[in-house]
Design a protein around this motif. Structure first.
Motif, mmCIF file in Angstrom:
data_model
loop_
_atom_site.group_PDB
_atom_site.id
_atom_site.type_symbol
_atom_site.label_atom_id
_atom_site.label_comp_id
_atom_site.label_asym_id
_atom_site.label_seq_id
_atom_site.Cartn_x
_atom_site.Cartn_y
_atom_site.Cartn_z
ATOM 1 N N PHE A 92 -5.691 -3.126 6.205
ATOM 2 C CA PHE A 92 -4.884 -3.914 5.366
ATOM 3 C C PHE A 92 -4.049 -4.898 6.519
ATOM 4 C CE2 PHE A 92 -4.300 0.177 3.624
ATOM 5 C CZ PHE A 92 -4.883 -0.006 2.179
ATOM 6 N N SER A 93 -3.755 -5.928 6.190
ATOM 7 C CA SER A 93 -2.631 -6.907 6.685
ATOM 8 C C SER A 93 -1.277 -6.960 5.973
ATOM 9 C CB SER A 93 -3.508 -8.064 6.993
ATOM 10 O OG SER A 93 -2.541 -8.939 7.882
ATOM 11 N N VAL A 94 -0.214 -6.430 6.478
ATOM 12 C CA VAL A 94 0.872 -6.266 5.721
ATOM 13 C C VAL A 94 2.025 -7.292 6.311
ATOM 14 C CG1 VAL A 94 2.412 -4.832 4.418
ATOM 15 C CG2 VAL A 94 0.178 -3.844 5.589
ATOM 16 N N THR A 95 2.757 -7.859 5.401
ATOM 17 C CA THR A 95 3.751 -8.956 5.963
ATOM 18 C C THR A 95 5.270 -8.026 5.735
ATOM 19 O OG1 THR A 95 2.534 -10.763 5.466
ATOM 20 C CG2 THR A 95 4.808 -11.257 5.781
ATOM 21 N N LEU A 96 5.667 -7.943 6.615
ATOM 22 C CA LEU A 96 7.096 -7.221 6.559
ATOM 23 C C LEU A 96 8.250 -7.862 7.075
ATOM 24 C CD1 LEU A 96 5.293 -3.622 7.573
ATOM 25 C CD2 LEU A 96 6.352 -4.300 5.385
ATOM 26 N N ALA A 97 9.126 -7.196 7.508
ATOM 27 C CA ALA A 97 10.487 -7.655 7.917
ATOM 28 C C ALA A 97 10.459 -8.819 8.878
ATOM 29 C CB ALA A 97 11.533 -6.583 8.466
ATOM 30 N N GLY A 98 11.037 -9.997 8.794
ATOM 31 C CA GLY A 98 11.251 -11.259 9.668
ATOM 32 C C GLY A 98 9.662 -11.783 9.504
ATOM 33 N N GLY A 99 8.860 -11.549 8.574
ATOM 34 C CA GLY A 99 7.734 -12.192 8.365
ATOM 35 C C GLY A 99 6.827 -11.635 9.502
ATOM 36 N N LEU A 150 1.817 13.067 7.358
ATOM 37 C CA LEU A 150 3.144 12.720 6.953
ATOM 38 C C LEU A 150 3.495 11.274 7.591
ATOM 39 C CD1 LEU A 150 5.781 13.538 5.407
ATOM 40 C CD2 LEU A 150 6.818 14.509 7.420
ATOM 41 N N SER A 151 3.289 11.236 8.769
ATOM 42 C CA SER A 151 3.429 9.883 9.455
ATOM 43 C C SER A 151 2.423 8.688 9.043
ATOM 44 C CB SER A 151 3.659 10.022 10.889
ATOM 45 O OG SER A 151 2.498 10.543 11.594
ATOM 46 N N MET A 152 1.082 9.308 8.620
ATOM 47 C CA MET A 152 0.073 8.489 8.405
ATOM 48 C C MET A 152 0.368 7.928 7.009
ATOM 49 S SD MET A 152 -3.428 10.017 9.263
ATOM 50 C CE MET A 152 -3.852 10.764 11.020
ATOM 51 N N VAL A 153 1.157 8.555 6.288
ATOM 52 C CA VAL A 153 0.887 7.815 4.765
ATOM 53 C C VAL A 153 2.562 7.547 4.431
ATOM 54 C CG1 VAL A 153 -0.820 9.218 3.886
ATOM 55 C CG2 VAL A 153 1.668 10.233 3.791
ATOM 56 N N ASP A 154 3.445 7.754 5.407
ATOM 57 C CA ASP A 154 4.869 7.610 5.231
ATOM 58 C C ASP A 154 5.641 6.695 6.270
ATOM 59 O OD1 ASP A 154 7.370 7.665 3.694
ATOM 60 O OD2 ASP A 154 8.110 9.220 4.734
ATOM 61 N N ALA A 155 5.970 7.284 7.134
ATOM 62 C CA ALA A 155 6.915 6.901 8.318
ATOM 63 C C ALA A 155 6.177 5.577 9.078
ATOM 64 C CB ALA A 155 7.371 7.594 9.165
ATOM 65 N N THR A 156 5.076 5.642 9.322
ATOM 66 C CA THR A 156 4.466 4.484 10.374
ATOM 67 C C THR A 156 4.524 3.314 9.863
ATOM 68 O OG1 THR A 156 3.238 6.458 10.947
ATOM 69 C CG2 THR A 156 2.646 4.426 12.007
ATOM 70 N N LEU A 157 4.001 2.856 8.628
ATOM 71 C CA LEU A 157 3.801 1.572 8.052
ATOM 72 C C LEU A 157 5.369 1.241 7.256
ATOM 73 C CD1 LEU A 157 2.079 -0.704 7.681
ATOM 74 C CD2 LEU A 157 1.447 0.297 5.498
ATOM 75 N N GLY A 158 5.615 0.048 7.824
ATOM 76 C CA GLY A 158 6.883 -0.295 7.356
ATOM 77 C C GLY A 158 8.236 -0.825 8.153
ATOM 78 N N GLY A 159 8.106 -0.516 9.303
ATOM 79 C CA GLY A 159 8.844 -1.174 10.391
ATOM 80 C C GLY A 159 9.974 -0.474 10.285
ATOM 81 N N LYS A 160 10.318 0.665 9.658
ATOM 82 C CA LYS A 160 11.686 1.453 10.181
ATOM 83 C C LYS A 160 11.617 1.939 11.491
ATOM 84 C CE LYS A 160 13.104 2.361 5.126
ATOM 85 N NZ LYS A 160 13.632 3.425 4.493
ATOM 86 N N THR A 161 12.721 1.972 12.256
ATOM 87 C CA THR A 161 12.566 2.792 13.465
ATOM 88 C C THR A 161 13.927 3.267 13.560
ATOM 89 O OG1 THR A 161 13.754 1.175 15.108
ATOM 90 C CG2 THR A 161 11.486 0.606 14.551
ATOM 91 N N GLY A 162 14.076 4.262 14.363
ATOM 92 C CA GLY A 162 15.317 4.926 14.658
ATOM 93 C C GLY A 162 15.609 6.025 15.234
ATOM 94 N N ILE A 163 16.465 6.605 15.574
ATOM 95 C CA ILE A 163 17.096 7.823 15.948
ATOM 96 C C ILE A 163 18.211 8.346 15.006
ATOM 97 C CG2 ILE A 163 16.661 7.250 18.381
ATOM 98 C CD1 ILE A 163 19.472 6.754 18.945
ATOM 99 N N ASP A 164 18.432 9.621 15.349
ATOM 100 C CA ASP A 164 19.398 10.402 14.512
ATOM 101 C C ASP A 164 20.716 10.210 15.385
ATOM 102 O OD1 ASP A 164 17.491 11.384 12.973
ATOM 103 O OD2 ASP A 164 17.438 13.202 13.879
ATOM 104 N N ILE A 212 6.773 -1.886 -0.328
ATOM 105 C CA ILE A 212 7.429 -2.596 0.959
ATOM 106 C C ILE A 212 7.562 -4.107 1.157
ATOM 107 C CG2 ILE A 212 7.626 -0.131 2.020
ATOM 108 C CD1 ILE A 212 5.253 -1.091 4.009
ATOM 109 N N GLU A 213 6.208 -4.472 0.629
ATOM 110 C CA GLU A 213 5.896 -5.969 0.950
ATOM 111 C C GLU A 213 7.082 -6.605 0.079
ATOM 112 O OE1 GLU A 213 1.875 -7.582 2.802
ATOM 113 O OE2 GLU A 213 1.805 -7.153 0.567
ATOM 114 N N ARG A 214 7.195 -6.203 -1.214
ATOM 115 C CA ARG A 214 8.318 -6.887 -1.833
ATOM 116 C C ARG A 214 9.749 -6.891 -1.506
ATOM 117 N NH1 ARG A 214 7.399 -4.660 -7.415
ATOM 118 N NH2 ARG A 214 6.663 -2.810 -6.372
ATOM 119 N N ASP A 215 10.101 -5.946 -0.654
ATOM 120 C CA ASP A 215 11.690 -5.739 0.019
ATOM 121 C C ASP A 215 11.530 -5.310 1.122
ATOM 122 O OD1 ASP A 215 14.053 -4.925 -0.051
ATOM 123 O OD2 ASP A 215 13.927 -3.340 -1.630
ATOM 124 N N PRO A 216 10.790 -5.850 2.086
ATOM 125 C CA PRO A 216 10.845 -5.049 3.693
ATOM 126 C C PRO A 216 12.131 -4.524 4.245
ATOM 127 C CG PRO A 216 10.316 -7.562 3.770
ATOM 128 C CD PRO A 216 10.636 -7.226 2.187
#
Lengths: 343, 343
Positions: free
Chosen positions: B5-12, B115-129, B214-218
């Motif tokens: 896939f090629s996915v367009t996300l936050a900030g283009g 879990l990370s393959m199908v969920d967290a990794t794709l989509g641009g969310k980063t972070g710490i607790d 996520i593409e419709r609402d990055p």
């Protein structure tokens, strides 16, 4: 408030720039206010939520941690508005903290120094100093509003005001038209007297120049926004060489003169632009001979340029001017740098 | 590698998703590698630059500080490529550190858990607790590449694999077509046996569903991306109520069942979708009765929902399903929550 500009920046985010009149609420709509002890006076009946010590020494993770934990304790959400009011350090930190709070809260910035009004505030750069380097950690996160209140400059020290003027003069050279340059040539007394209307116009013209560069290259990846670093490579090294015993804008004015003279020497900068620029700098009291590096100290000045080198993996390109508003990025041989700075 | 896939996300920004074959270099092009002790085995002849302890306990500023200072010591620049290889915690932290290093270096992510393959990794969310809350500090910063290597799942513990399956099942319900749902119904043995080709297809179909949201609402500002939280409000509270003695995906499967049954009870979810979903969950061993809250403990479960409330200033909206692929966000009266979870 009067809307001056609407600027499209990193990630397609828009920053609206407003000119405030005395008496208007500078923290309008705020859920959370960060300021320093100097700038609190402009809050009117509001009180700040976080007050940081003024100065570059606050520009670290500890301050960010204070902002974030206060925001969390107050129950702020992603749609809460952070307002930073103060000089560049306060604004950079407020915007950085907002940019990482729940992956991006709202932020509006109110600069109270000339340097931050014309330079740091608009453009989305946020950050803290890290590991001994300036702004090495941060984000691109444009504020939704930048509010310019020229009357806050009345109480600025002469040295701080002068520091801002250094950046304004640099913008005059970078401008693709002649309005800011002529305005500065014709309004020295009003500018030095900090006349409200003159200040507002000078800041507006100066921001116009900055906008023309940052809108075309919001994340500084195309070599266009980098042109705003005119004078900065010379200046960063001077500031470091002098152990930061010189203000940023003072250094930038000096570095702009060095870049102009180097360009003229290399046949890149037309003689008339060179003479006119040096005359303008001199009109505002910036002598290009103010800081000459002693020949036997050149090695340590040159080593300071190495710091910029590290940031860009090896090559440092200086901004030289092919004409007014026509910057070029050029690697300079050591010998040309020497000629530009030794006394 | 095969580009999926090629996915367009936050900030283009664009993220390219690749499927790697065994033997391929997972850290291709890297200048800097962050991993944990578990995942280092997939680096081949390369060595990691930062190795963090595995687990949620590492997800804090101290770890980010370690990554940033190592990057600085190695002289990395803005165009250097950070590679994160490991589970969701490693990837979230590598991406967060890269996103603030010199205002944004390059990053590529190699998930080694389902879990990370199908969920967290794709989509641009980063972070710490932060301050006791999960992911309260971070950025939206899409990786330039996500590399899926299904064979790394062979050594995953059954509990961790099952946690990933919980999110895959959730995606089946959210999918606007029936392919993933049918695939899971028809390939139980291949999925449970972790057959390479079956895994690759399941992950591809699952990512397709995630991408459509996520593409419709990055940046999760329009209520579209929020639909991916199907089951999560019920689950977050359960995880907190059980003091995190339950895996995330296990909770999500349970929460999805709770949301489906609530929707059916309210006449929002069609009975046939409800029955089919509960049957699919059961086929993979997720019983919707696995965790019933004792009636006299409901208050503490309900208090845990309050944590999500804080994040969104007051109102918590549950994702319910009007049909397959047709999520709606709805505030639920306390009584409906009680009916959904008490035993």
């Amino acid at each position: 408030m009067e809307k001056l500009f609407s600027v499209t920046l990193a990630g397609g985010r828009k920053t609206e720039v407003f000119l405030a009149s005395p008496g208007e609420d500078l923290a309008v709509g705020s859920d959370f206010i960060v300021t320093d002890a100097n700038a609190g006076q402009y809050l009117g009946s509001r009180t700040a939520d976080v007050v940081l010590p003024p100065g570059e020494g606050s520009k670290n993770w500890d301050s960010i941690d204070r902002i974030l934990s206060s925001a969390l304790a107050m129950g702020l959400a992603r749609d809460s508005l952070f307002v930073g009011l103060g000089g560049g350090v306060i604004l950079d930190m407020t915007a950085f903290a907002a940019s990482i709070y729940m992956r991006g809260a709202r932020v509006s910035l109110v600069p109270t120094t000339l340097l931050s009004m014309v330079d740091a505030t608009l453009g989305g750069k946020t950050g803290i100093d890290y590991g001994g380097g300036k702004n090495l950690v941060g984000t691109f996160f444009p504020a939704e509003a930048v509010i310019i209140a020229p009357w806050t400059l009345k109480t600025l020290s002469d040295a701080e005001y002068r520091s801002g003027l250094g950046e304004v003069l640099k913008h005059a050279v970078l401008s693709q038209d002649d309005r800011l340059f002529r305005f500065l040539e014709e309004n020295r007394n009003g500018v030095m007297g900090r006349d409200d209307a003159i200040l507002a116009e000078m800041i507006r013209l100066s921001l116009e120049v900055k906008i023309s560069y940052i809108e075309r290259d919001p994340e500084e990846r195309k070599g266009i926004r980098s042109a705003l670093n005119l004078g900065h490579t010379f200046s960063h090294a001077l500031e470091s060489y002098m152990d930061y015993g010189i203000s940023h804008g003072e250094g930038v004015a000096w570095g702009t003169a060095a870049a102009i003279r180097t360009g003229a020497r290399l046949g890149i900068t037309p003689q008339d632009l060179a003479s006119r620029t040096l005359a303008l700098l001199s009109l505002y009291g910036f002598s290009s001979d103010a800081y000459r590096i002693p020949a036997d100290d050149f090695a340590s000045y040159s080593a300071a340029i190495g710091k910029d080198k590290k940031k860009s993996r090896g090559s440092v390109r200086f901004v030289l001017m092919e004409g007014q508003g026509r910057p070029v990025l050029i690697e300079l041989p050591e010998d040309e740098i020497r000629k530009a700075v030794i006394g």
